[in-house]
Design a protein around this motif. Structure first.
Motif, PDB file in Angstrom:
ATOM      1  N   PRO A   2       0.882  -1.010   0.011  1.00 20.88           N
ATOM      2  CA  PRO A   2      -0.077   0.163  -0.016  1.00 20.88           C
ATOM      3  C   PRO A   2       1.138   1.208  -0.068  1.00 20.88           C
ATOM      4  O   PRO A   2       2.148   1.180   0.494  1.00 20.88           O
ATOM      5  CB  PRO A   2      -0.785  -0.051   1.272  1.00 20.88           C
ATOM      6  N   LEU A   3       0.293   2.416  -0.374  1.00 15.64           N
ATOM      7  CA  LEU A   3       0.910   3.595  -0.377  1.00 15.64           C
ATOM      8  C   LEU A   3       0.039   4.367   0.621  1.00 15.64           C
ATOM      9  O   LEU A   3      -0.931   4.494   0.608  1.00 15.64           O
ATOM     10  CB  LEU A   3       1.008   4.352  -1.625  1.00 15.64           C
ATOM     11  N   THR A   4       1.059   4.977   1.706  1.00 13.21           N
ATOM     12  CA  THR A   4       0.536   5.695   2.853  1.00 13.21           C
ATOM     13  C   THR A   4      -0.129   6.703   2.522  1.00 13.21           C
ATOM     14  O   THR A   4       0.290   7.607   1.672  1.00 13.21           O
ATOM     15  CB  THR A   4       1.486   5.553   3.878  1.00 13.21           C
ATOM     16  N   SER A  22      -5.860  15.431  -1.033  1.00 13.00           N
ATOM     17  CA  SER A  22      -6.931  14.828  -0.924  1.00 13.00           C
ATOM     18  C   SER A  22      -7.387  14.106   0.295  1.00 13.00           C
ATOM     19  O   SER A  22      -6.346  13.328   0.555  1.00 13.00           O
ATOM     20  CB  SER A  22      -7.346  13.852  -2.166  1.00 13.00           C
ATOM     21  N   PRO A  23      -8.556  14.256   0.933  1.00 17.83           N
ATOM     22  CA  PRO A  23      -8.705  13.374   2.044  1.00 17.83           C
ATOM     23  C   PRO A  23      -9.105  12.113   2.276  1.00 17.83           C
ATOM     24  O   PRO A  23      -8.920  11.067   2.770  1.00 17.83           O
ATOM     25  CB  PRO A  23      -9.744  14.180   2.864  1.00 17.83           C
ATOM     26  N   SER A  24      -9.497  11.728   0.792  1.00 17.64           N
ATOM     27  CA  SER A  24     -10.203  10.281   0.690  1.00 17.64           C
ATOM     28  C   SER A  24      -9.515   9.858  -0.735  1.00 17.64           C
ATOM     29  O   SER A  24      -9.057  10.605  -1.577  1.00 17.64           O
ATOM     30  CB  SER A  24     -11.569  10.363   0.574  1.00 17.64           C
ATOM     31  N   PRO A  25      -9.760   8.496  -0.933  1.00 17.79           N
ATOM     32  CA  PRO A  25      -9.924   7.330  -0.212  1.00 17.79           C
ATOM     33  C   PRO A  25      -8.841   7.148   1.021  1.00 17.79           C
ATOM     34  O   PRO A  25      -7.585   7.579   0.928  1.00 17.79           O
ATOM     35  CB  PRO A  25     -10.084   6.369  -1.072  1.00 17.79           C
ATOM     36  N   ARG A  26      -9.297   6.196   1.999  1.00 20.10           N
ATOM     37  CA  ARG A  26      -8.192   5.886   2.942  1.00 20.10           C
ATOM     38  C   ARG A  26      -6.816   5.342   2.571  1.00 20.10           C
ATOM     39  O   ARG A  26      -5.837   5.659   3.076  1.00 20.10           O
ATOM     40  CB  ARG A  26      -8.862   5.080   3.889  1.00 20.10           C
ATOM     41  N   MET A  27      -7.008   4.461   1.614  1.00 20.43           N
ATOM     42  CA  MET A  27      -5.671   4.035   0.837  1.00 20.43           C
ATOM     43  C   MET A  27      -5.749   4.778  -0.508  1.00 20.43           C
ATOM     44  O   MET A  27      -6.355   4.214  -1.345  1.00 20.43           O
ATOM     45  CB  MET A  27      -5.720   2.662   0.856  1.00 20.43           C
ATOM     46  N   PRO A  28      -4.846   5.773  -0.557  1.00 15.28           N
ATOM     47  CA  PRO A  28      -4.770   6.429  -2.053  1.00 15.28           C
ATOM     48  C   PRO A  28      -4.092   5.970  -2.889  1.00 15.28           C
ATOM     49  O   PRO A  28      -4.073   6.249  -4.268  1.00 15.28           O
ATOM     50  CB  PRO A  28      -4.218   7.749  -1.485  1.00 15.28           C
ATOM     51  N   GLY A  29      -3.473   4.711  -2.757  1.00 16.15           N
ATOM     52  CA  GLY A  29      -2.568   4.177  -3.854  1.00 16.15           C
ATOM     53  C   GLY A  29      -1.978   2.852  -3.304  1.00 16.15           C
ATOM     54  O   GLY A  29      -1.733   2.573  -2.142  1.00 16.15           O
ATOM     55  N   CYS A  30      -1.296   2.567  -4.572  1.00 14.32           N
ATOM     56  CA  CYS A  30      -0.544   0.947  -4.166  1.00 14.32           C
ATOM     57  C   CYS A  30       0.478   0.625  -5.011  1.00 14.32           C
ATOM     58  O   CYS A  30       0.467   1.481  -6.143  1.00 14.32           O
ATOM     59  CB  CYS A  30      -1.503  -0.177  -4.181  1.00 14.32           C
ATOM     60  N   LEU A  62      19.234  -5.896  -4.432  1.00 19.49           N
ATOM     61  CA  LEU A  62      17.998  -6.920  -5.409  1.00 19.49           C
ATOM     62  C   LEU A  62      18.768  -6.812  -6.772  1.00 19.49           C
ATOM     63  O   LEU A  62      19.620  -6.024  -7.212  1.00 19.49           O
ATOM     64  CB  LEU A  62      16.862  -6.067  -5.504  1.00 19.49           C
ATOM     65  N   PRO A  63      18.337  -7.974  -7.518  1.00 21.15           N
ATOM     66  CA  PRO A  63      18.518  -7.881  -8.965  1.00 21.15           C
ATOM     67  C   PRO A  63      17.803  -7.053  -9.866  1.00 21.15           C
ATOM     68  O   PRO A  63      16.802  -6.296  -9.045  1.00 21.15           O
ATOM     69  CB  PRO A  63      18.172  -9.573  -9.370  1.00 21.15           C
ATOM     70  N   PRO A  64      17.688  -6.848 -10.906  1.00 20.83           N
ATOM     71  CA  PRO A  64      16.900  -5.932 -11.669  1.00 20.83           C
ATOM     72  C   PRO A  64      15.273  -6.117 -11.377  1.00 20.83           C
ATOM     73  O   PRO A  64      14.592  -6.999 -11.156  1.00 20.83           O
ATOM     74  CB  PRO A  64      16.724  -6.415 -13.289  1.00 20.83           C
ATOM     75  N   THR A  65      14.995  -4.690 -10.981  1.00 24.49           N
ATOM     76  CA  THR A  65      13.740  -4.680 -10.350  1.00 24.49           C
ATOM     77  C   THR A  65      12.897  -3.234 -10.871  1.00 24.49           C
ATOM     78  O   THR A  65      13.579  -2.260 -11.065  1.00 24.49           O
ATOM     79  CB  THR A  65      13.620  -4.579  -8.554  1.00 24.49           C
ATOM     80  N   TRP A  66      11.608  -3.479 -11.100  1.00 24.40           N
ATOM     81  CA  TRP A  66      10.866  -2.290 -11.261  1.00 24.40           C
ATOM     82  C   TRP A  66       9.567  -1.987 -10.351  1.00 24.40           C
ATOM     83  O   TRP A  66       9.146  -3.108  -9.608  1.00 24.40           O
ATOM     84  CB  TRP A  66      10.333  -1.959 -12.611  1.00 24.40           C
ATOM     85  N   VAL A  67       8.956  -1.027 -10.014  1.00 23.01           N
ATOM     86  CA  VAL A  67       7.667  -0.787  -9.323  1.00 23.01           C
ATOM     87  C   VAL A  67       6.688  -0.412 -10.185  1.00 23.01           C
ATOM     88  O   VAL A  67       7.026   0.453 -11.104  1.00 23.01           O
ATOM     89  CB  VAL A  67       7.948   0.090  -8.207  1.00 23.01           C
ATOM     90  N   ALA A  68       5.697  -0.773 -10.128  1.00 29.09           N
ATOM     91  CA  ALA A  68       4.490  -0.247 -10.834  1.00 29.09           C
ATOM     92  C   ALA A  68       3.464   0.264  -9.865  1.00 29.09           C
ATOM     93  O   ALA A  68       3.086  -0.234  -8.866  1.00 29.09           O
ATOM     94  CB  ALA A  68       3.536  -1.099 -11.484  1.00 29.09           C
ATOM     95  N   GLU A  69       3.239   1.658  -9.730  1.00 24.71           N
ATOM     96  CA  GLU A  69       2.547   2.574  -8.541  1.00 24.71           C
ATOM     97  C   GLU A  69       1.323   3.109  -9.052  1.00 24.71           C
ATOM     98  O   GLU A  69       1.477   3.740 -10.372  1.00 24.71           O
ATOM     99  CB  GLU A  69       3.538   3.341  -7.776  1.00 24.71           C
ATOM    100  N   LEU A  70       0.233   3.045  -8.536  1.00 24.30           N
ATOM    101  CA  LEU A  70      -1.132   3.761  -8.881  1.00 24.30           C
ATOM    102  C   LEU A  70      -1.525   4.520  -7.709  1.00 24.30           C
ATOM    103  O   LEU A  70      -1.691   4.022  -6.801  1.00 24.30           O
ATOM    104  CB  LEU A  70      -2.094   2.518  -9.314  1.00 24.30           C
ATOM    105  N   THR A  71      -1.665   5.939  -7.891  1.00 26.95           N
ATOM    106  CA  THR A  71      -2.261   6.606  -6.823  1.00 26.95           C
ATOM    107  C   THR A  71      -3.702   7.089  -7.267  1.00 26.95           C
ATOM    108  O   THR A  71      -3.583   7.486  -8.516  1.00 26.95           O
ATOM    109  CB  THR A  71      -1.617   7.766  -6.392  1.00 26.95           C
TER     110      THR A  71
END
Ligand code: SAM
Length: 287
Positions: free
Chosen positions: A202-204, A236-244, A221-230
């Protein structure tokens, strides 16, 4: 263990996870050699979305309308999302209205297994496991196990196939979950250095930042990427979990070229407030 995935099934976080999961499996299957798919926190594998609107006592706002619900009628789906939406359509139960149900990660993976592949699904919540067992009973090449997901990493790696995709998708309700995830990743890589590991996080709320990423730095780590979505920006106050995000260790070669545009597109389409966005970035580049 209070977490029930039913309430979240089909939300934006599931969309990101299941889009990337399908893309990973399809890319790994470009090689003929068989592989193990290990799902450490499998859930029940199939969710009744009518239940998602009912809490333990009170009605609650279902999350899927702002996830999969926004995608079904789109005609401009990027490739990785198109595969995913087609899979969700295939999962429909005959006679039930569209989006009455939503499949879980074991279902998406099982759909893609070839004759030479197999899957292990670990789940530790008794009710969820019973349902998982019932659904995959007799389905070839799949094995639900009533097992702690972190123990499953030690128990099933390295596989005889010497190739694996491991999805680590815990509920993050326990205080020590992040530490357990990092240890599992470390142990998994020690057992199968070339394995592909996908870790959901989760993204805080405050920083829109991951508390997982600083902790994996020490692993070298060996080669690594991240895919993130907010789905909402900083103010913005909502939603409670705004991203991951999904941390993908040892991703298949050039898969970022398919996933990056899909994640950017999801950022636009799934935004719930100004500032929502999707991006893929390398944290350890390919050499
Ligand atoms: N991976 C699933 C999907 O994408 O459809 C969703 C999994 S849900 C986020 C997390 C699941 O982990 C829950 O079903 C919960 O019961 C289960 N769980 C919690 N602690 C566990 C543990 N130590 N080992 C295995 N499963 C666990």
């Amino acid at each position: 263990m209070n977490y029930r995935h039913h309430f979240h099934a089909g939300n934006f976080a599931d969309v990101l996870k299941h889009v990337v999961l399908g893309a990973l499996l399809r890319a790994l299957q470009s090689k003929p050699k068989g592989l193990l798919y290990l799902d450490t926190h499998a859930g029940r594998g199939f969710y009744d979305l009518t239940v998602a609107a009912t809490g333990d006592r009170l009605a609650r706002q279902p999350e899927w309308p702002d996830g999969i619900g926004r995608l079904m009628e789109r005609t401009d789906l990027p490739e990785a999302v198109a595969y995913y939406v087609a899979a969700v359509r295939e999962s429909a139960v005959a006679g039930a209205p569209a989006l009455s149900f939503y499949p879980g990660s074991p279902w998406f993976a099982q759909q893609l297994l070839r004759a030479q592949d197999r899957a292990v699904f670990a789940e530790l919540q008794p009710g969820e496991y019973a349902e998982l067992l019932r659904r995959f009973d007799g389905i070839a090449r799949t094995r639900p196990v009533f097992q702690d997901g972190y123990e499953a990493v030690r128990a099933h790696l390295p596989p005889p196939e010497r190739r694996a995709l491991v999805l680590i998708d815990p509920p993050y309700e326990a205080g020590n979950e992040l530490a357990a995830v990092v240890t599992a990743l470390e142990e998994g890589l020690a057992r199968l250095p070339g394995g592909t590991f996908a870790v959901w996080y989760p993204l805080t709320t405050r920083a829109r930042a991951s508390s997982l990423l600083p902790r994996v730095e020490r692993l070298g780590l060996p080669p690594t990427w991240v895919a993130e979505l907010t789905v909402a920006g900083e103010n913005s106050p909502s939603p409670r979990m705004p991203g991951c995000g999904l941390l993908v260790v040892n991703p298949p070669w050039h898969l970022d070229r398919e996933v990056a545009p899909a994640v950017t597109w999801l950022g636009d389409v799934l935004a719930q407030a100004p500032g929502g966005r999707g991006e893929l970035r390398w944290i350890v580049p390919e050499r």
